[in-house]
Design an enzyme around this catalytic site. Structure first.
Site, PDB file in Angstrom:
ATOM      1  N   GLN A 105      28.421 -10.376  22.087  1.00  0.00           N
ATOM      2  CA  GLN A 105      27.142 -10.501  23.019  1.00  0.00           C
ATOM      3  C   GLN A 105      26.301  -9.314  22.730  1.00  0.00           C
ATOM      4  OE1 GLN A 105      29.682  -9.234  26.802  1.00  0.00           O
ATOM      5  NE2 GLN A 105      27.260  -8.814  26.927  1.00  0.00           N
ATOM      6  N   ALA A 165      31.067  -9.571  29.053  1.00  0.00           N
ATOM      7  CA  ALA A 165      31.513 -11.295  28.946  1.00  0.00           C
ATOM      8  C   ALA A 165      32.067 -11.268  27.688  1.00  0.00           C
ATOM      9  CB  ALA A 165      29.757 -12.005  28.478  1.00  0.00           C
ATOM     10  N   TYR A 166      32.069 -10.919  26.683  1.00  0.00           N
ATOM     11  CA  TYR A 166      32.886 -10.856  25.407  1.00  0.00           C
ATOM     12  C   TYR A 166      34.362 -10.462  25.596  1.00  0.00           C
ATOM     13  CZ  TYR A 166      34.956  -9.678  20.853  1.00  0.00           C
ATOM     14  OH  TYR A 166      35.375  -9.547  19.828  1.00  0.00           O
ATOM     15  N   GLY A 167      34.534  -9.453  26.473  1.00  0.00           N
ATOM     16  CA  GLY A 167      35.860  -9.065  27.066  1.00  0.00           C
ATOM     17  C   GLY A 167      36.304  -9.842  27.695  1.00  0.00           C
ATOM     18  N   LYS A 170      37.474 -13.042  25.832  1.00  0.00           N
ATOM     19  CA  LYS A 170      38.688 -12.747  25.075  1.00  0.00           C
ATOM     20  C   LYS A 170      40.105 -12.746  26.006  1.00  0.00           C
ATOM     21  CE  LYS A 170      37.086 -12.707  20.746  1.00  0.00           C
ATOM     22  NZ  LYS A 170      37.516 -13.690  19.634  1.00  0.00           N
TER      23      LYS A 170
END
Length: 261
Positions: A105, A165-167, A170
């Site tokens: 992101q 958002a990525y974390g 995931k």
């Protein structure tokens, strides 16, 4: 300097296996394509960039390996299912899958993360894996099982203020990896994840451009004092896909140089 030479072993870690790899045009996926082929697998490589895929396929075939390419858009569920169908058309079965596609992101704090970033992270870093896993498992069941490895991230295991958002997506991926491992164990399907730390890929270069100094900070956070090379991540995935990891399922294996310790 990265060595991209491919030597096909007569008997390797993945000899006799058909392995599907997403995100195979660059970084960890490209390294996995070369490594898995060198370990004896027949590989089917998937990504949006067909030119890059064809170059890797040509390298593998020139070294005596078996490789094919298929175009896939990980944001498109129908495209993912069609790619897995292509594996069946080519080989009639699927023994291993390395779900490696990812997008990063725009770095920034939680309260400025855009709806577009959240939607993109959901589509590529979570829903794409869900779609791929279910399609892969359906094909694996027809031939007695197989193994799936999902690429997560060290950013899924702790607070991730720079990439919220990525974390989050995931971390959700870690959950469905564990759930799939339990749900499909009786089908002979093992499901594991890997959580790389900083890895010398194009994605890190993009992050460095947006946030200068990030590479220096990543290196400083690692007890080994450096980022991983893509092949070092692929080596762990290869083992998890192999029969030598026959009792390993539902695991998220850190490949981060001790940064998460």
């Amino acid at each position: 300097m990265t060595n991209n030479t491919i030597d096909i072993a007569p008997v390797g870690l993945l000899t006799g296996k058909v392995v599907f790899i997403t995100g195979a045009s660059r970084g960890i996926g490209a390294a996995a394509a070369r490594l898995f082929a060198s370990e004896g697998a027949a590989v089917v490589l998937a990504a949006r960039s067909t030119d890059a895929l064809e170059q890797i396929v040509t390298e593998i075939r020139a070294a005596g390996g078996v490789a094919d390419a298929v175009t896939v858009d990980l944001a498109d569920r129908a495209s993912i299912r069609a790619a897995v169908d292509r594996v069946e058309q080519l080989h009639g079965r699927l023994d291993g899958a390395f779900n490696n596609g990812a997008t990063i992101q725009q770095p920034g704090p939680l309260d400025t993360t855009s709806d577009e970033d959240i939607d993109q992270q959901f589509a590529v870093n979570f829903r794409a894996h869900w779609t791929a896993m279910t399609a892969e498992a359906a094909l694996m069941r027809r031939n007695g099982g197989g193994a799936i490895v999902n690429t997560s991230s060290i950013g899924s295991r702790r607070a991730n203020p720079a990439l919220p958002a990525y974390g989050a997506m995931k971390r959700a991926l870690n959950s469905i990896t564990e759930t799939a491992a339990v749900s499909w164990a009786r089908d002979g399907i093992r499901v594991n994840g890997i959580t790389p730390g900083g890895t010398a890929t194009e994605m890190i270069d993009t992050w460095e451009s947006a946030t200068p100094g990030i590479i220096k900070r990543i290196n400083a956070s690692s007890p080994l004092g450096r980022m991983a090379e893509p092949r070092e991540i692929a080596e762990v995935a290869a083992w998890l896909l192999s029969d030598r990891a026959s009792m390993v399922t539902g695991a998220s294996v850190p490949v981060d140089g001790g940064a998460g310790a």
